[in-house]
Write an enzyme that holds these catalytic residues in place. Structure first.
Site, PDB file in Angstrom:
ATOM      1  N   LYS A   1       6.369  33.664  -9.580  1.00 55.90           N
ATOM      2  CA  LYS A   1       5.894  32.820 -10.681  1.00 55.90           C
ATOM      3  C   LYS A   1       4.505  32.278 -10.391  1.00 55.90           C
ATOM      4  CE  LYS A   1       7.185  28.243 -11.111  1.00 55.90           C
ATOM      5  NZ  LYS A   1       6.127  27.294 -11.482  1.00 55.90           N
ATOM      6  N   ASN A   2       4.363  31.665  -9.216  1.00 59.18           N
ATOM      7  CA  ASN A   2       3.111  30.954  -8.956  1.00 59.18           C
ATOM      8  C   ASN A   2       1.925  31.884  -8.710  1.00 59.18           C
ATOM      9  OD1 ASN A   2       4.405  28.582  -9.411  1.00 59.18           O
ATOM     10  ND2 ASN A   2       4.545  27.964  -7.257  1.00 59.18           N
TER      11      ASN A   2
ATOM     12  N   CYS B   1       5.185  13.669 -14.596  1.00 61.56           N
ATOM     13  CA  CYS B   1       6.263  14.599 -14.850  1.00 61.56           C
ATOM     14  C   CYS B   1       7.449  14.136 -14.021  1.00 61.56           C
ATOM     15  CB  CYS B   1       5.857  16.028 -14.512  1.00 61.56           C
ATOM     16  SG  CYS B   1       5.573  16.262 -12.766  1.00 61.56           S
TER      17      CYS B   1
ATOM     18  N   ARG C   1       0.971  13.222 -10.332  1.00 58.68           N
ATOM     19  CA  ARG C   1       0.214  14.473 -10.304  1.00 58.68           C
ATOM     20  C   ARG C   1      -1.149  14.411 -10.980  1.00 58.68           C
ATOM     21  NH1 ARG C   1       4.036  19.478 -11.167  1.00 58.68           N
ATOM     22  NH2 ARG C   1       2.654  20.377  -9.648  1.00 58.68           N
TER      23      ARG C   1
ATOM     24  N   ASP D   1       8.990  23.124  -2.778  1.00 57.00           N
ATOM     25  CA  ASP D   1       9.805  23.768  -3.812  1.00 57.00           C
ATOM     26  C   ASP D   1      11.179  24.196  -3.286  1.00 57.00           C
ATOM     27  OD1 ASP D   1       7.785  23.361  -5.611  1.00 57.00           O
ATOM     28  OD2 ASP D   1       7.101  25.443  -5.664  1.00 57.00           O
TER      29      ASP D   1
ATOM     30  N   ARG E   1      12.582  28.252 -16.483  1.00 58.49           N
ATOM     31  CA  ARG E   1      11.126  28.271 -16.352  1.00 58.49           C
ATOM     32  C   ARG E   1      10.687  29.164 -15.197  1.00 58.49           C
ATOM     33  NH1 ARG E   1       8.563  22.893 -15.311  1.00 58.49           N
ATOM     34  NH2 ARG E   1       6.900  24.387 -15.109  1.00 58.49           N
TER      35      ARG E   1
END
Ligand code: UD1
Length: 450
Positions: free
Chosen positions: A37-38, A131, A136, A319, A411
């Site tokens: 994803k990243n 968030c 952030r 993560d 997501r």
């Protein structure tokens, strides 16, 4: 119902609402890890630097990728996405804005700041705001690009940058922010002269981004170390690039297998992306090692407690903090977990406690004490990685669980129910009532994370 998007090959679907899990099945077998994803999100944003057709392969079909497609289309690029192949055509004049609706859904939308500023000399990006894992900021991006000649001002929730000319400079980042490193790196490719980023983020996706930029004709050296040097060039040309496998998905699947005392091979995963994490798993008594096809993991007994602290790469990835805590709930002893990267990334803890875990929060630390077993319960995902932590807990728990608000998990994880099922898990997904295109805005009451 919104008009059908131009994206070809996207699926019509409903956001997943709940994953029902019958716990206690040992996971075993082999499973393929999807594209990262990243990495995919950064490569997509960087494609805006070149006019013409960029082709990315092994792109995961996850909600965040569909959000980035919307961002690219919003700025005027054409995107096609068939199976795992994405073609992005960013020819012609672009509109330099990342709107609030998209940035608030996914912070990585702000990764268009560097490319658009470099190519268009202007960019307007919605401030991400808070968030579910912390406040952030975007200050490091602004300071660094400001040193290169961009001037910024705030306008009704937007950061607006103007840079008729960007000039290479030595940038010392106060903190090795991934997003700031990426925005400076992309902007510097078209700047005048040499940029040096000190205290740069060193994550594997920064290396991918630099390799991709170099294939486009950029001159980047040092990615993967703390000092990245970029010699600006006049223009870039489109490239073709394969997105590597997702280290966080690999780590999450590994923990799901180990939490159920199972054994599996994670096809395509790269052990070298996860050295500290793999070392910690070994300390718990698990087997973890590179195989010819990926990573092999197994665990036959109750894990031993370990302490860990999240840190920028190559440290323990934030993560994987929530998934690791889920795994440690039944470990022998007491684990002390320190979250250093985000200020409030412990929303999963209260849900784990509902499943019988003994986890206490003390500021930035979670103290995880052994319980004999977890018990299935209905729980709620508050964010992407926390949601996966709950799934891991539920897979190892006694009896049935329901993990709600699964749109957070969608997501970042491609076909997770199917992957878990292929390893022997008993899981069943239910979907919301509203039919949506996956690449159109989804209704969400909470804003989410990476
Ligand atoms: C990326 C990852 C995310 C991961 C995170 C940390 C993507 C799309 N997301 O997010 O999965 O959890 O790295 O590894 O790649 N900060 C500031 N000011 C800034 C920039 C950052 O204070 O200008 C702070 C943030 O609030 C946070 C920390 O620095 O506390 C890390 O942020 P950063 O490394 O920038 O993470 P992201 O790139 O947003």
């Amino acid at each position: 119902m919104a008009a059908a998007p131009e994206v070809t090959g996207s699926r019509i679907g409903h956001p997943m609402s709940t994953l029902r899990i019958e716990g206690g099945h040992r996971l075993s077998g082999s499973v393929a890890v999807s594209g990262a994803k990243n990495s995919a999100l950064k490569l997509m944003a960087a494609s805006l630097l070149a006019g013409g057709r960029t082709v990315l392969t092994n792109v995961p079909r996850i909600a965040d990728v569909f959000t980035m497609i919307e961002v690219l289309r919003h700025v005027g690029a054409t995107v096609a996405f068939e199976a795992d192949v994405m073609t992005i055509d960013a020819s012609g004049e672009l509109r330099s804005e990342a709107p609030y609706e998209l940035v608030s859904r996914m912070r990585a939308s702000g990764n268009v700041l560097g490319p658009l500023l470099a190519r268009q000399g202007h960019c307007r990006v919605a401030m991400p705001g808070g968030c579910n894992i912390g406040s952030r900021g975007i200050d490091l991006h602004e300071q660094a690009l400001g040193r290169m000649g961009a001037s910024f001002h705030f306008d009704r929730g937007y950061l607006e940058g103007v840079a008729p000319v960007l000039a290479g400079k030595r940038i010392v980042l106060e903190y090795p922010s991934r997003g700031a490193t990426e925005n400076v790196l992309t902007a510097a490719t078209l700047a005048r002269g040499r940029t040096v980023i000190d205290n740069a983020a060193r994550e594997p996706d920064i290396v991918d981004l630099a390799e991709f930029l170099n294939q486009m004709g950029a001159r980047v050296t040092g990615a993967g170390t703390s000092t990245i040097a970029i010699e600006g060039v006049e223009s870039l040309t489109p490239a073709t690039y394969r997105v590597p496998s997702d280290p966080i998905e690999a780590g999450s699947l590994a923990l799901a297998v180990l939490a159920t005392r199972g054994e599996a091979e994670l096809i395509g995963a790269r052990a070298q992306d996860l050295d500290v994490f793999g070392g910690k798993l070994a300390d718990t008594g698990a087997r973890w090692g590179a195989t010819e096809r990926g990573i092999g993991v197994s665990m036959r007994r109750r894990p031993v407690a370990v302490d860990f602290a999240t840190l920028p790469y190559p440290g323990f990835p934030t993560d994987l903090q929530a998934p690791m805590i889920a795994y440690l709930c039944t470990a022998e002893g007491t684990s002390i977990v320190t979250e250093n990267v985000f200020e409030s990334r412990f929303a999963h803890v209260a849900e784990l406690v509902r499943m019988g875990a003994d986890v206490r929060l003390e500021g930035q630390q979670a103290v995880v004490r052994r319980v004999p077993r977890l018990e299935g319960a209905p729980v709620r995902a508050h964010d992407l990685r926390g949601g996966v932590g709950l799934i891991i807990a539920a897979l190892s728990a006694d009896g049935p669980s329901e993990v709600r608000e699964m749109h957070h998990v969608e997501r970042g994880y491609e076909d997770l129910p199917a992957k878990l099922r292929s390893l022997g898990a008993e899981v069943e997904a239910t979907w919301g009532d509203d039919e949506v295109w996956m690449d159109l805005p989804q209704v969400s009451t909470t804003r989410d994370t990476p």
